[in-house]
Design a protein around this motif. Structure first.
Motif, PDB file in Angstrom:
ATOM      1  N   ASP A 239      16.133 -64.411 -93.164  1.00 44.98           N
ATOM      2  CA  ASP A 239      15.133 -64.804 -94.158  1.00 44.98           C
ATOM      3  C   ASP A 239      14.992 -63.791 -95.284  1.00 44.98           C
ATOM      4  OD1 ASP A 239      14.629 -67.067 -92.671  1.00 44.98           O
ATOM      5  OD2 ASP A 239      12.896 -66.216 -91.621  1.00 44.98           O
ATOM      6  N   VAL A 240      15.380 -62.520 -95.034  1.00 45.40           N
ATOM      7  CA  VAL A 240      15.219 -61.515 -96.089  1.00 45.40           C
ATOM      8  C   VAL A 240      16.075 -61.842 -97.301  1.00 45.40           C
ATOM      9  CG1 VAL A 240      14.703 -59.732 -94.379  1.00 45.40           C
ATOM     10  CG2 VAL A 240      17.028 -59.923 -95.282  1.00 45.40           C
ATOM     11  N   LYS A 241      17.121 -62.652 -97.102  1.00 39.62           N
ATOM     12  CA  LYS A 241      17.993 -62.995 -98.223  1.00 39.62           C
ATOM     13  C   LYS A 241      17.286 -63.833 -99.284  1.00 39.62           C
ATOM     14  CE  LYS A 241      22.465 -62.714 -95.850  1.00 39.62           C
ATOM     15  NZ  LYS A 241      23.758 -63.393 -95.616  1.00 39.62           N
ATOM     16  N   ALA A 242      16.156 -64.428 -98.915  1.00 41.73           N
ATOM     17  CA  ALA A 242      15.403 -65.238 -99.875  1.00 41.73           C
ATOM     18  C   ALA A 242      14.372 -64.421-100.649  1.00 41.73           C
ATOM     19  CB  ALA A 242      14.697 -66.391 -99.150  1.00 41.73           C
ATOM     20  N   GLY A 243      14.252 -63.129-100.309  1.00 41.24           N
ATOM     21  CA  GLY A 243      13.221 -62.304-100.930  1.00 41.24           C
ATOM     22  C   GLY A 243      13.641 -61.705-102.264  1.00 41.24           C
ATOM     23  N   ALA A 244      12.623 -61.317-103.046  1.00 39.63           N
ATOM     24  CA  ALA A 244      12.872 -60.749-104.369  1.00 39.63           C
ATOM     25  C   ALA A 244      13.558 -59.391-104.284  1.00 39.63           C
ATOM     26  CB  ALA A 244      11.549 -60.625-105.126  1.00 39.63           C
ATOM     27  N   ASP A 245      13.180 -58.569-103.288  1.00 42.10           N
ATOM     28  CA  ASP A 245      13.802 -57.242-103.147  1.00 42.10           C
ATOM     29  C   ASP A 245      15.299 -57.369-102.859  1.00 42.10           C
ATOM     30  OD1 ASP A 245      11.402 -56.021-103.609  1.00 42.10           O
ATOM     31  OD2 ASP A 245      10.965 -55.624-101.490  1.00 42.10           O
ATOM     32  N   PHE A 246      15.638 -58.348-102.016  1.00 36.50           N
ATOM     33  CA  PHE A 246      17.047 -58.564-101.675  1.00 36.50           C
ATOM     34  C   PHE A 246      17.825 -58.992-102.913  1.00 36.50           C
ATOM     35  CE2 PHE A 246      20.723 -60.909-100.186  1.00 36.50           C
ATOM     36  CZ  PHE A 246      21.180 -60.131 -99.138  1.00 36.50           C
ATOM     37  N   ALA A 247      17.275 -59.953-103.652  1.00 39.35           N
ATOM     38  CA  ALA A 247      17.957 -60.447-104.858  1.00 39.35           C
ATOM     39  C   ALA A 247      18.140 -59.339-105.875  1.00 39.35           C
ATOM     40  CB  ALA A 247      17.166 -61.605-105.456  1.00 39.35           C
ATOM     41  N   GLN A 248      17.122 -58.501-106.034  1.00 42.68           N
ATOM     42  CA  GLN A 248      17.202 -57.413-106.998  1.00 42.68           C
ATOM     43  C   GLN A 248      18.272 -56.399-106.603  1.00 42.68           C
ATOM     44  OE1 GLN A 248      13.490 -55.348-107.567  1.00 42.68           O
ATOM     45  NE2 GLN A 248      14.215 -54.225-109.347  1.00 42.68           N
ATOM     46  N   PHE A 249      18.328 -56.073-105.304  1.00 42.50           N
ATOM     47  CA  PHE A 249      19.326 -55.102-104.856  1.00 42.50           C
ATOM     48  C   PHE A 249      20.732 -55.681-104.952  1.00 42.50           C
ATOM     49  CE2 PHE A 249      21.823 -52.923-101.541  1.00 42.50           C
ATOM     50  CZ  PHE A 249      21.724 -51.630-102.046  1.00 42.50           C
ATOM     51  N   GLN A 250      20.886 -56.953-104.601  1.00 48.11           N
ATOM     52  CA  GLN A 250      22.201 -57.577-104.707  1.00 48.11           C
ATOM     53  C   GLN A 250      22.666 -57.597-106.159  1.00 48.11           C
ATOM     54  OE1 GLN A 250      22.466 -61.511-103.032  1.00 48.11           O
ATOM     55  NE2 GLN A 250      24.667 -61.656-103.384  1.00 48.11           N
ATOM     56  N   ASN A 251      21.758 -57.856-107.083  1.00 42.92           N
ATOM     57  CA  ASN A 251      22.124 -57.825-108.504  1.00 42.92           C
ATOM     58  C   ASN A 251      22.549 -56.431-108.933  1.00 42.92           C
ATOM     59  OD1 ASN A 251      21.669 -60.555-108.968  1.00 42.92           O
ATOM     60  ND2 ASN A 251      19.530 -60.258-109.540  1.00 42.92           N
ATOM     61  N   LEU A 252      21.886 -55.397-108.378  1.00 43.63           N
ATOM     62  CA  LEU A 252      22.283 -54.019-108.675  1.00 43.63           C
ATOM     63  C   LEU A 252      23.723 -53.787-108.237  1.00 43.63           C
ATOM     64  CD1 LEU A 252      21.742 -51.012-109.392  1.00 43.63           C
ATOM     65  CD2 LEU A 252      20.834 -50.752-107.075  1.00 43.63           C
ATOM     66  N   LEU A 253      24.079 -54.251-107.034  1.00 41.46           N
ATOM     67  CA  LEU A 253      25.447 -54.087-106.545  1.00 41.46           C
ATOM     68  C   LEU A 253      26.443 -54.836-107.425  1.00 41.46           C
ATOM     69  CD1 LEU A 253      24.990 -54.378-102.669  1.00 41.46           C
ATOM     70  CD2 LEU A 253      25.077 -52.308-104.078  1.00 41.46           C
ATOM     71  N   ARG A 254      26.071 -56.026-107.853  1.00 39.43           N
ATOM     72  CA  ARG A 254      26.962 -56.794-108.729  1.00 39.43           C
ATOM     73  C   ARG A 254      27.214 -56.049-110.026  1.00 39.43           C
ATOM     74  NH1 ARG A 254      23.832 -62.475-107.657  1.00 39.43           N
ATOM     75  NH2 ARG A 254      25.071 -63.212-105.893  1.00 39.43           N
ATOM     76  N   GLU A 255      26.179 -55.427-110.574  1.00 41.00           N
ATOM     77  CA  GLU A 255      26.352 -54.670-111.807  1.00 41.00           C
ATOM     78  C   GLU A 255      27.279 -53.477-111.568  1.00 41.00           C
ATOM     79  OE1 GLU A 255      25.250 -55.184-115.002  1.00 41.00           O
ATOM     80  OE2 GLU A 255      24.741 -57.180-114.207  1.00 41.00           O
TER      81      GLU A 255
END
Length: 262
Positions: A239-255
């Motif tokens: 369920d953590v994959k649906a959270g804002a913190d997860f999305a923000q960190f994943q976007n950081l990795l993508r960058e």
């Protein structure tokens, strides 16, 4: 980095890896001045562009590739029975022996350890339960799904109780649902064994979900571009994959994965 060797499992210092062409004329640098510390008992993911040397670095840590310059310090010290390796290695393809049952594939790593039959059977039984394979102990690889075959490979790698588990894109060839199931399984195994796990992956969501820290390698020649601490506490559920913190960190990795300007 301020960690002492008591808290570190492996340390890479100024590691360089070069490949020569078959004729010895051309040379390709795969890794350049890699400096990295992996902490005891953590899951660290290694991500980076294709061809940046992620798998090469894993093989160097495992001792499977010794043709490099620089230093690799390994701080795990455990009493090992003769014949037992001190790292478990899980590959993207299961590499199971088709003529052996699940039970006998898991036993493969124990056969040279000089264990008694009772010790071997007990260890295999523990691995079957841990990986959810108890009902498939006498099945053969061609009777199993891809996800089940990977469970067998993980069980085989853990059977001799290595202090370090190295995983080279172990879930990359699986469908999304199976991959998520095995990610959850891996977290449960890690929580129960407290092993150090180094995971090479191309998936930023997998790195963010599983890891305590994520090492980002640059494009070839691979060097450590950044090491990020995942801002999500354990225990984790899908369920953590649906959270804002997860999305923000994943976007950081993508960058971080975007290629540098040429």
């Amino acid at each position: 980095m301020n960690d002492t060797s008591e808290n570190i499992t492996v340390k890479l210092r100024h590691v360089n890896k070069r490949y020569r062409s078959r004729r010895g004329a051309a040379e390709t640098t795969a890794l350049l001045d890699v400096n990295l510390e992996v902490r005891r008992g953590e899951i660290m993911s290694v991500i980076g562009p294709s061809g940046c040397g992620k798998s090469t670095m894993l093989r160097i840590i495992a001792g499977l590739d010794t043709d490099f310059t620089g230093e690799v310090q390994r701080f795990w010290k455990t009493e090992r029975k003769k014949g037992l390796p001190d790292t478990g290695f899980v590959f993207q393809s299961p590499t199971l022996l088709p003529w052996r049952s699940v039970r006998k594939n898991i036993a493969l790593g124990l056969e040279k350890a000089g264990l008694s039959r009772a010790e071997t059977d007990a260890r295999i039984g523990e691995m079957l339960e841990m990986t959810g394979l108890a009902d498939f102990a006498d099945s053969y690889p061609n009777q199993l799904s891809g996800g089940m075959q990977q469970r067998v490979q993980i069980a085989r790698a853990l059977a001799y109780d290595p202090p370090v588990l190295l995983m080279d894109e172990p879930f990359g060839a699986l469908d999304y649902i199976t991959r998520e199931q095995l990610q959850e399984d891996l977290l449960k195994i890690w929580q129960s064994t407290e092993k150090t796990i180094i995971l090479v992956t191309h998936a930023t969501d997998e790195a963010a979900y599983l890891s305590k820290r994520v090492c980002v390698l640059s494009s070839r020649p691979g060097t450590v571009k950044a090491v990020h601490t995942v801002p999500i506490s354990y225990p984790r559920t899908i369920d953590v994959k649906a959270g804002a913190d997860f999305a923000q960190f994943q976007n950081l990795l993508r960058e971080e994965l975007k290629d540098e300007p040429k």
